[in-house]
Design an enzyme around this catalytic site. Structure first.
Site, PDB file in Angstrom:
ATOM      1  N   GLU A   7      11.163  -7.459  -3.272  1.00 53.26           N
ATOM      2  CA  GLU A   7      11.641  -6.292  -2.500  1.00 53.26           C
ATOM      3  C   GLU A   7      10.874  -6.292  -1.190  1.00 53.26           C
ATOM      4  OE1 GLU A   7      13.989  -4.193  -3.142  1.00 53.26           O
ATOM      5  OE2 GLU A   7      14.396  -4.600  -5.245  1.00 53.26           O
ATOM      6  N   CYS A  60       9.919   1.052   3.866  1.00 51.84           N
ATOM      7  CA  CYS A  60      10.734  -0.164   3.933  1.00 51.84           C
ATOM      8  C   CYS A  60      12.132   0.158   4.440  1.00 51.84           C
ATOM      9  CB  CYS A  60      10.789  -0.828   2.572  1.00 51.84           C
ATOM     10  SG  CYS A  60      11.340   0.259   1.268  1.00 51.84           S
ATOM     11  N   GLU A  91      10.087  -6.106  12.239  1.00 52.49           N
ATOM     12  CA  GLU A  91       9.783  -4.902  11.463  1.00 52.49           C
ATOM     13  C   GLU A  91       8.411  -4.410  11.914  1.00 52.49           C
ATOM     14  OE1 GLU A  91       8.492  -5.137   7.363  1.00 52.49           O
ATOM     15  OE2 GLU A  91       9.565  -3.298   6.885  1.00 52.49           O
ATOM     16  N   TRP A 147       0.812  -1.227   0.000  1.00 53.42           N
ATOM     17  CA  TRP A 147       0.000   0.000   0.000  1.00 53.42           C
ATOM     18  C   TRP A 147       0.847   1.280   0.000  1.00 53.42           C
ATOM     19  CZ3 TRP A 147       0.809   3.615   3.591  1.00 53.42           C
ATOM     20  CH2 TRP A 147       1.492   3.207   4.729  1.00 53.42           C
ATOM     21  N   LYS A 196      -1.044  -5.372  -9.803  1.00 51.15           N
ATOM     22  CA  LYS A 196      -2.047  -5.440  -8.733  1.00 51.15           C
ATOM     23  C   LYS A 196      -1.742  -4.412  -7.663  1.00 51.15           C
ATOM     24  CE  LYS A 196      -3.147  -8.086  -4.794  1.00 51.15           C
ATOM     25  NZ  LYS A 196      -3.688  -6.891  -4.177  1.00 51.15           N
TER      26      LYS A 196
HETATM   27  P1  NAD Z   1       1.929  -7.203   2.155  1.00 52.68           P
HETATM   28  O1  NAD Z   1       3.035  -8.150   1.934  1.00 52.68           O
HETATM   29  O2  NAD Z   1       0.891  -7.518   3.176  1.00 52.68           O
HETATM   30  O3  NAD Z   1       1.095  -6.977   0.779  1.00 52.68           O
HETATM   31  C1  NAD Z   1       1.740  -6.632  -0.416  1.00 52.68           C
HETATM   32  C2  NAD Z   1       0.893  -7.047  -1.603  1.00 52.68           C
HETATM   33  O4  NAD Z   1       0.844  -8.475  -1.687  1.00 52.68           O
HETATM   34  C3  NAD Z   1      -0.565  -6.580  -1.558  1.00 52.68           C
HETATM   35  O5  NAD Z   1      -0.937  -6.116  -2.849  1.00 52.68           O
HETATM   36  C4  NAD Z   1      -1.322  -7.859  -1.202  1.00 52.68           C
HETATM   37  O6  NAD Z   1      -2.651  -7.890  -1.662  1.00 52.68           O
HETATM   38  C5  NAD Z   1      -0.488  -8.891  -1.930  1.00 52.68           C
HETATM   39  N1  NAD Z   1      -0.674 -10.262  -1.438  1.00 52.68           N
HETATM   40  C6  NAD Z   1      -0.993 -10.661  -0.177  1.00 52.68           C
HETATM   41  N2  NAD Z   1      -1.069 -12.014  -0.120  1.00 52.68           N
HETATM   42  C7  NAD Z   1      -0.790 -12.472  -1.362  1.00 52.68           C
HETATM   43  C8  NAD Z   1      -0.693 -13.770  -1.935  1.00 52.68           C
HETATM   44  N3  NAD Z   1      -0.920 -14.880  -1.218  1.00 52.68           N
HETATM   45  N4  NAD Z   1      -0.376 -13.885  -3.241  1.00 52.68           N
HETATM   46  C9  NAD Z   1      -0.123 -12.768  -3.979  1.00 52.68           C
HETATM   47  N5  NAD Z   1      -0.212 -11.507  -3.494  1.00 52.68           N
HETATM   48  C10 NAD Z   1      -0.533 -11.360  -2.198  1.00 52.68           C
HETATM   49  O7  NAD Z   1       2.615  -5.795   2.442  1.00 52.68           O
HETATM   50  P2  NAD Z   1       1.981  -4.439   3.056  1.00 52.68           P
HETATM   51  O8  NAD Z   1       1.586  -4.656   4.464  1.00 52.68           O
HETATM   52  O9  NAD Z   1       0.983  -3.878   2.099  1.00 52.68           O
HETATM   53  O10 NAD Z   1       3.294  -3.487   2.989  1.00 52.68           O
HETATM   54  C11 NAD Z   1       4.242  -3.451   3.963  1.00 52.68           C
HETATM   55  C12 NAD Z   1       5.454  -4.307   3.650  1.00 52.68           C
HETATM   56  O11 NAD Z   1       6.026  -3.964   2.384  1.00 52.68           O
HETATM   57  C13 NAD Z   1       6.561  -4.067   4.666  1.00 52.68           C
HETATM   58  O12 NAD Z   1       7.179  -5.280   5.012  1.00 52.68           O
HETATM   59  C14 NAD Z   1       7.528  -3.164   3.906  1.00 52.68           C
HETATM   60  O13 NAD Z   1       8.839  -3.151   4.394  1.00 52.68           O
HETATM   61  C15 NAD Z   1       7.434  -3.738   2.533  1.00 52.68           C
HETATM   62  N6  NAD Z   1       7.953  -2.776   1.531  1.00 52.68           N
HETATM   63  C16 NAD Z   1       9.149  -3.059   0.886  1.00 52.68           C
HETATM   64  C17 NAD Z   1       9.680  -2.142  -0.029  1.00 52.68           C
HETATM   65  C18 NAD Z   1      10.983  -2.406  -0.772  1.00 52.68           C
HETATM   66  O14 NAD Z   1      11.208  -1.783  -1.815  1.00 52.68           O
HETATM   67  N7  NAD Z   1      11.855  -3.275  -0.292  1.00 52.68           N
HETATM   68  C19 NAD Z   1       8.994  -0.955  -0.286  1.00 52.68           C
HETATM   69  C20 NAD Z   1       7.792  -0.709   0.388  1.00 52.68           C
HETATM   70  C21 NAD Z   1       7.279  -1.639   1.285  1.00 52.68           C
END
Ligand code: NAD
Length: 489
Positions: A250, A284, A381, A151, A175
C-alpha cells in the site's frame, strides 16, 4: 528532556531492548521518549516466537469463533483506550488530537469487523468430475506475517493487517515505524489484555535497513504486508526475493481532485481543504492535485485561499488546532526544496510556502498555481500541505490530467451532473473514486492503488483470503484397488 521509555513486545512479554533511540516531539523538535531499536537478533526472536505460536500451542487449536471473540475484545479495548493512544500518537507524530481521537476510536470497528468475519470464511466442497473421489478445499492460515507500517496512522494501518491476519489464524510480527512508534508499542498492552496467546502478535520498532530488512527477508516469514513509500516498497520486494513471501504493498499517491464548474463550489472547497490540509497533508490519499474547470478557477482559488489562510495552526494537543507540524524535519526540508524548485520553474504561490514562526516542524498551508503539469510539485508525492493547481477546459482534458501520474491511489470528482460522475468514476485509474465527497474510509470497503500506489487491497470481505492459502484434499471413496499406475487418473 526524555521522560518516557517504550519497549518491544516479543513472545507475550515486554522486552529489554539491546539498543534505544530518542523519539522527537515534532511540535517542539525536542526528544521526549526512548524507543527500542530492534536488532536483527531481536527480529529473529520475534519471528521464532510467531512461528512457534503458529505451529503448536493454544492458537493452533483455537476455533475461528474463539479467534473472532478475541478480535472483538481487542476492538473494544482499543475504543476504550482511544483517548490515551491518541495522546501518544499526537505527541509522537504531531498529528492533531481532534483527528487522532476520532480515528483511533474508529480503529476499534476494524477489529470488530474482522472478529465478526473470522468464522464466516469458508472452504469449499468441489463437485469433482471423476468418480469415487471426494474433494474439499481447506483454507489455511498462510503462516507468519511480517507487517511493516509507516509513521502516519500506525494503529489504523496495523488494524487492516492484524485484523484479517488474525481472523485467518496467522501469527504476526509487526514493525512500527521508527518515526512516532509510541502508540503502536503502547497498543501491545491491549493485545496482551485481550488474551492473545504469547507469540501470536509481536510488536517491535527499529530501523528499515537492519530490522525491517531482516523481518521482510526472514526465511520463516510467508507473508509480507507493507504500507509506506514506493522506494521502500522496491527494497522490500528485493528482500522478499529471499523468502518468496506473498506480498501486498500500500503505497503513496498524487491524487487528483477534479472540480467541474457545475459543482457546489463551497462544498468542493471544503473537501479540497480536507483532502490536502487535514493531517497536514501527510495522508496517502492527500488530494494534492486540484484540477479545476477554467471558467471557475479564479473564483474557486479565491475561496480556497481564504479557507487555507483561516486554518488554525498550532499545538497538536489542543483540540482547537486544525493543522499541526510535519512529523519530521527531513520531511519539511524535502517539501521546502520541491516548492522552491517549482516556484523557480514558473509555479505561482497563491498562499503559503513559508514556515510559521516558532519551534517545531511547521509549514504553512500552501497552494501553487502550477500552470503546466511537469513541475515537481505536480509530479512528486510531497506528503505535506501543498496543493498544486491545474486548469482544464473540457471533461476529456480533465480525465487526461487526472490520469497523468504514475500513481493511482485515490481521486475526487465534484459535479452535479450524474452521467458525468459515472463516466469519470469509470475512467479514472485509481483504487478509490470519491464523488462529491473526499477522505472517507470504512472496514467494509476495499482500499488500495493502481500503478506505483501499490499491489493488493486492504479492507472488505476478500482481505482474509489474502492471509490464507488453499489446500486441496482428495479422498478416494472406492474400496477397489488403484487401477493402472502408469495412467494419471
Ligand atoms: P517509508 O516507506 O519511509 O517507511 C515505511 C516503513 O518501512 C517504516 O517502518 C520503515 O522503517 C520501513 N522500512 C524502511 N526501509 C526498509 C527496508 N529496507 N526493509 C524493510 N522495511 C523498511 O514511509 P514513511 O515515510 O514512514 O511514510 C510515508 C509513505 O507511506 C508515503 O509514501 C505515504 O503515501 C505512504 N502511505 C501509504 C498508505 C496506503 O495505505 N496506501 C497509507 C499511509 C502512508
Amino acid at each position: 528532556m526524555t521522560d518516557a521509555v517504550f519497549r518491544n513486545f516479543i513472545d507475550g512479554r515486554l522486552d529489554e531492548p539491546s539498543a534505544t533511540f530518542d523519539s522527537v516531539d515534532p511540535s517542539t523538535g525536542a526528544a521526549w521518549a526512548k524507543m527500542p531499536a530492534a536488532s536483527e537478533a531481536d527480529v529473529d526472536r520475534a519471528v521464532a516466537a510467531a512461528h512457534r505460536a503458529l505451529g503448536s500451542g493454544p492458537w493452533r487449536r483455537m476455533t475461528a469463533t474463539a479467534r473472532g471473540k478475541l478480535l472483538v475484545k481487542l476492538g473494544d479495548l482499543v475504543a476504550a483506550n482511544a483517548a490515551r493512544l491518541a495522546e501518544l500518537e499526537t505527541r509522537d507524530t504531531g498529528k492533531v488530537i481532534r483527528e487522532t481521537r476520532a480515528q483511533i476510536a474508529y480503529v476499534g470497528d476494524y477489529y470488530r469487523y474482522y472478529g465478526g468475519l473470522a468464522d464466516k470464511h469458508e472452504g469449499a466442497h468441489v463437485p469433482i468430475d471423476k468418480p469415487d473421489l471426494d474433494v474439499t478445499i481447506r483454507r489455511e492460515p498462510i503462516g507468519v506475517v511480517a507487517a511493516v507500517v509507516p509513521w502516519n496512522s500506525q494503529l489504523f494501518l496495523s488494524a487492516v493487517k492484524l485484523g484479517p491476519a488474525l481472523a485467518a489464524g496467522c501469527t504476526i510480527v509487526l514493525k512500527a515505524s521508527e518515526d512516532g512508534p509510541a502508540p503502536l508499542l503502547a497498543f501491545a498492552e491491549l493485545v496482551h489484555e485481550a488474551g492473545f496467546p504469547p507469540g501470536v502478535v509481536n510488536i517491535l520498532t527499529g530501523f528499515g535497513h537492519d530490522c525491517g530488512r531482516r523481518l521482510t527477508s526472514h526465511p520463516l516469514v510467508s507473508r509480507v504486508a507493507f504500507t509506506g513509500g514506493p522506494s521502500t516498497a522496491r527494497a522490500i520486494v528485493r528482500n522478499t526475493a529471499e523468502n518468496l513471501a506473498y506480498t501486498t504493498l500500500e503505497l503513496g499517491g498524487k491524487s487528483p481532485v477534479v472540480v467541474f464548474a457545475d459543482a457546489d463550489l463551497d462544498s468542493a472547497a471544503n473537501a479540497v481543504v480536507a483532502g490536502i490540509f487535514a493531517a497536514t497533508g501527510q495522508s496517502c490519499v492527500a488530494g494534492s492535485r486540484l484540477l479545476v474547470e477554467r471558467s471557475v478557477k479564479d473564483e474557486f482559488l479565491a475561496r480556497l485561499k481564504r479557507k487555507a489562510e483561516a486554518i488554525r495552526i498550532g499545538d497538536p494537543q489542543d483540540p482547537a488546532t486544525e493543522m499541526g507540524p510535519l512529523a519530521t524535519l527531513r520531511q519539511r526540508d524535502w517539501i521546502e526544496k520541491v516548492v522552491a524548485e517549482s516556484v523557480a520553474r514558473g509555479g505561482m504561490l497563491v498562499t503559503g510556502g513559508t514556515r510559521p514562526a516558532g519551534s517545531g516542524f511547521y509549514y504553512a498551508p500552501t497552494i501553487i498555481d502550477a500552470g503546466g503539469s511537469d513541475l515537481p510539485c505536480v509530479r512528486e508525492e510531497l506528503f505535506g500541505p501543498v496543493l498544486s493547481v491545474l486548469a482544464f477546459d473540457t471533461e476529456a482534458q480533465a480525465l487526461v490530467l487526472a490520469n497523468d501520474t504514475p500513481f493511482g491511489l485515490a481521486s475526487g470528482v465534484f459535479t452535479s451532473n450524474l452521467a458525468r460522475a459515472h463516466r469519470m468514476a469509470r475512467d479514472i485509474r485509481a483504487g478509490v473514486v470519491w464523488v462529491n465527497t473526499y477522505r472517507v474510509v470504512s472496514p467494509l470497503v476495499p482500499f488500495g492503488g493502481y500503478g506505483l500506489s501499490g499491489l493488493g487491497r486492504e479492507g472488505g470481505l476478500d482481505t482474509i483470503r489474502d492471509y490464507t492459502r488453499s489446500k486441496s484434499v482428495w479422498i478416494n471413496t472406492s474400496d477397489e484397488p488403484i487401477p493402472d499406475p502408469f495412467v494419471m487418473r
